[in-house]
Write a protein that holds these residues in place. Structure first.
Motif, PDB file in Angstrom:
ATOM      1  N   ARG A 139       8.527   8.239 -16.939  1.00  0.00           N
ATOM      2  CA  ARG A 139       8.050   8.307 -18.327  1.00  0.00           C
ATOM      3  C   ARG A 139       9.055   9.026 -19.218  1.00  0.00           C
ATOM      4  N   LYS A 140       9.775   9.991 -18.656  1.00  0.00           N
ATOM      5  CA  LYS A 140      10.744  10.748 -19.431  1.00  0.00           C
ATOM      6  C   LYS A 140      12.076  10.018 -19.560  1.00  0.00           C
ATOM      7  N   GLU A 141      12.493   9.296 -18.510  1.00  0.00           N
ATOM      8  CA  GLU A 141      13.853   8.751 -18.459  1.00  0.00           C
ATOM      9  C   GLU A 141      13.957   7.269 -18.803  1.00  0.00           C
ATOM     10  N   ILE A 142      12.921   6.494 -18.500  1.00  0.00           N
ATOM     11  CA  ILE A 142      13.022   5.050 -18.725  1.00  0.00           C
ATOM     12  C   ILE A 142      12.395   4.702 -20.067  1.00  0.00           C
ATOM     13  N   LYS A 143      13.186   4.791 -21.090  1.00  0.00           N
ATOM     14  CA  LYS A 143      12.722   4.463 -22.440  1.00  0.00           C
ATOM     15  C   LYS A 143      13.928   4.342 -23.351  1.00  0.00           C
ATOM     16  N   GLY A 144      13.705   3.717 -24.497  1.00  0.00           N
ATOM     17  CA  GLY A 144      14.773   3.574 -25.479  1.00  0.00           C
ATOM     18  C   GLY A 144      15.778   2.480 -25.166  1.00  0.00           C
ATOM     19  N   ASN A 145      15.464   1.619 -24.206  1.00  0.00           N
ATOM     20  CA  ASN A 145      16.377   0.543 -23.823  1.00  0.00           C
ATOM     21  C   ASN A 145      15.886  -0.803 -24.367  1.00  0.00           C
ATOM     22  N   PRO A 146      16.801  -1.682 -24.769  1.00  0.00           N
ATOM     23  CA  PRO A 146      16.383  -3.021 -25.203  1.00  0.00           C
ATOM     24  C   PRO A 146      15.939  -3.845 -24.007  1.00  0.00           C
ATOM     25  N   ILE A 147      15.272  -4.960 -24.261  1.00  0.00           N
ATOM     26  CA  ILE A 147      14.770  -5.796 -23.177  1.00  0.00           C
ATOM     27  C   ILE A 147      15.909  -6.296 -22.294  1.00  0.00           C
ATOM     28  N   THR A 148      17.094  -6.529 -22.870  1.00  0.00           N
ATOM     29  CA  THR A 148      18.212  -7.023 -22.076  1.00  0.00           C
ATOM     30  C   THR A 148      18.655  -6.025 -21.012  1.00  0.00           C
ATOM     31  N   TYR A 149      18.437  -4.742 -21.260  1.00  0.00           N
ATOM     32  CA  TYR A 149      18.770  -3.725 -20.253  1.00  0.00           C
ATOM     33  C   TYR A 149      17.998  -3.990 -18.968  1.00  0.00           C
ATOM     34  N   TYR A 150      16.747  -4.349 -19.108  1.00  0.00           N
ATOM     35  CA  TYR A 150      15.899  -4.591 -17.934  1.00  0.00           C
ATOM     36  C   TYR A 150      16.122  -5.975 -17.336  1.00  0.00           C
ATOM     37  N   THR A 151      16.226  -6.983 -18.184  1.00  0.00           N
ATOM     38  CA  THR A 151      16.387  -8.336 -17.653  1.00  0.00           C
ATOM     39  C   THR A 151      17.753  -8.515 -16.984  1.00  0.00           C
ATOM     40  N   ASP A 152      18.769  -7.825 -17.466  1.00  0.00           N
ATOM     41  CA  ASP A 152      20.078  -7.906 -16.818  1.00  0.00           C
ATOM     42  C   ASP A 152      20.026  -7.332 -15.405  1.00  0.00           C
ATOM     43  N   GLN A 153      19.292  -6.247 -15.230  1.00  0.00           N
ATOM     44  CA  GLN A 153      19.198  -5.651 -13.898  1.00  0.00           C
ATOM     45  C   GLN A 153      18.322  -6.494 -12.969  1.00  0.00           C
ATOM     46  N   LEU A 154      17.267  -7.063 -13.520  1.00  0.00           N
ATOM     47  CA  LEU A 154      16.462  -7.989 -12.729  1.00  0.00           C
ATOM     48  C   LEU A 154      17.306  -9.168 -12.265  1.00  0.00           C
ATOM     49  N   GLU A 155      18.125  -9.689 -13.162  1.00  0.00           N
ATOM     50  CA  GLU A 155      18.967 -10.833 -12.834  1.00  0.00           C
ATOM     51  C   GLU A 155      20.025 -10.475 -11.795  1.00  0.00           C
ATOM     52  N   GLU A 156      20.624  -9.305 -11.950  1.00  0.00           N
ATOM     53  CA  GLU A 156      21.645  -8.867 -10.996  1.00  0.00           C
ATOM     54  C   GLU A 156      21.073  -8.778  -9.585  1.00  0.00           C
ATOM     55  N   VAL A 157      19.933  -8.134  -9.467  1.00  0.00           N
ATOM     56  CA  VAL A 157      19.314  -7.967  -8.157  1.00  0.00           C
ATOM     57  C   VAL A 157      18.889  -9.321  -7.584  1.00  0.00           C
ATOM     58  N   ARG A 158      18.288 -10.160  -8.410  1.00  0.00           N
ATOM     59  CA  ARG A 158      17.835 -11.466  -7.941  1.00  0.00           C
ATOM     60  C   ARG A 158      19.016 -12.349  -7.521  1.00  0.00           C
ATOM     61  N   GLY A 159      20.106 -12.253  -8.251  1.00  0.00           N
ATOM     62  CA  GLY A 159      21.285 -13.031  -7.888  1.00  0.00           C
ATOM     63  C   GLY A 159      21.763 -12.702  -6.487  1.00  0.00           C
ATOM     64  N   PHE A 160      21.734 -11.429  -6.135  1.00  0.00           N
ATOM     65  CA  PHE A 160      22.146 -11.016  -4.792  1.00  0.00           C
ATOM     66  C   PHE A 160      21.159 -11.530  -3.750  1.00  0.00           C
ATOM     67  N   THR A 161      19.873 -11.453  -4.060  1.00  0.00           N
ATOM     68  CA  THR A 161      18.855 -11.968  -3.138  1.00  0.00           C
ATOM     69  C   THR A 161      19.087 -13.436  -2.848  1.00  0.00           C
ATOM     70  N   LEU A 162      19.288 -14.236  -3.896  1.00  0.00           N
ATOM     71  CA  LEU A 162      19.444 -15.679  -3.721  1.00  0.00           C
ATOM     72  C   LEU A 162      20.714 -16.017  -2.953  1.00  0.00           C
ATOM     73  N   ALA A 163      21.774 -15.264  -3.202  1.00  0.00           N
ATOM     74  CA  ALA A 163      23.013 -15.491  -2.467  1.00  0.00           C
ATOM     75  C   ALA A 163      22.838 -15.170  -0.989  1.00  0.00           C
ATOM     76  N   GLU A 164      22.157 -14.077  -0.687  1.00  0.00           N
ATOM     77  CA  GLU A 164      21.949 -13.682   0.695  1.00  0.00           C
ATOM     78  C   GLU A 164      21.025 -14.654   1.431  1.00  0.00           C
TER      79      GLU A 164
END
Length: 213
Positions: A139-164
């Motif tokens: 609650r203290k640390e995860i705030k003030g970020n645009p939606i792309t901050y989160y979707t980029d990390q979701l995409e990065e992690v998912r990309g690795f999953t799909l490759a593996e």
């Protein structure tokens, strides 16, 4: 095709399919594919996907569909909605998106690297532990970020999953080890839990959006 281009292609595909709330896409079926299971890139039909074995294709189909659903829920979301807290003990939508990425990363380590749950290195813990655990620190640390901050990390992690997953076969998918309540649990169930986990939090995301004041 390099990994970056593959990720961009999948991003564009999910973005285009995720906004089609009404009606289904027309299947693009490649009947010349090997085996008896033709490749089908229609996100609304679970089936064979290029580069994956039969059962892993079904898993990837479900992962793609659920991720498109989550992305549709946060499309055009405002900063206020991302950071909104229902009460002092709740989690924000932004924090929950980080939680989804963190959970998937930890399942990667557990299933792809064969490590015991919780045996994560310092680098991964530094990056993902707050999102994984949520609570006061999130609650203290995860705030003030645009939606792309989160979707980029979701995409990065998912990309690795799909490759593996392209490097695994159906025998690996069905391999079982003690996990939930020390009962034998196979990799199929573990990765289905990642999908079910997204579904659960997608419901929370939609609920929180409806309560933003």
């Amino acid at each position: 095709m390099d990994t970056k281009n593959q990720l961009n292609d999948r991003r564009n595909f999910l973005r285009s399919s995720g906004i089609l709330g009404a009606g289904l896409l027309v299947p693009n079926v490649n009947m010349a594919s090997s085996g008896t299971f033709p490749i089908n890139d229609n996100i609304h039909e679970f089936g064979k996907r290029e580069g994956y074995t039969e059962k892993i294709s079904i898993l990837v189909s479900m992962m793609d569909w659920m991720r498109a659903t989550v992305l549709r829920s946060v499309e055009g979301i405002s900063q206020k909605e991302l950071d909104f807290l229902l009460d002092k003990d709740s989690n924000s939508i932004g924090a929950m998106l980080m939680h989804l990425a963190a959970t998937e990363r930890f399942y990667q380590i557990h299933t792809f690297d064969g490590k015991e749950w919780g045996d994560f290195d310092e680098k991964d813990m530094d990056r993902w532990s707050v999102g994984s655990q949520l609570g006061d620190r999130a609650r203290k640390e995860i705030k003030g970020n645009p939606i792309t901050y989160y979707t980029d990390q979701l995409e990065e992690v998912r990309g690795f999953t799909l490759a593996e997953l392209k490097n695994r076969d159906d025998q690996w998918l069905m391999e079982a080890t003690p996990f939930f309540d020390s009962q034998p649990t196979n990799n199929y169930c573990k990765w289905f839990h990642v999908i079910e986990h997204e579904s659960n939090h997608n419901g929370q995301i939609k609920f929180i959006k409806s309560r933003v004041v």
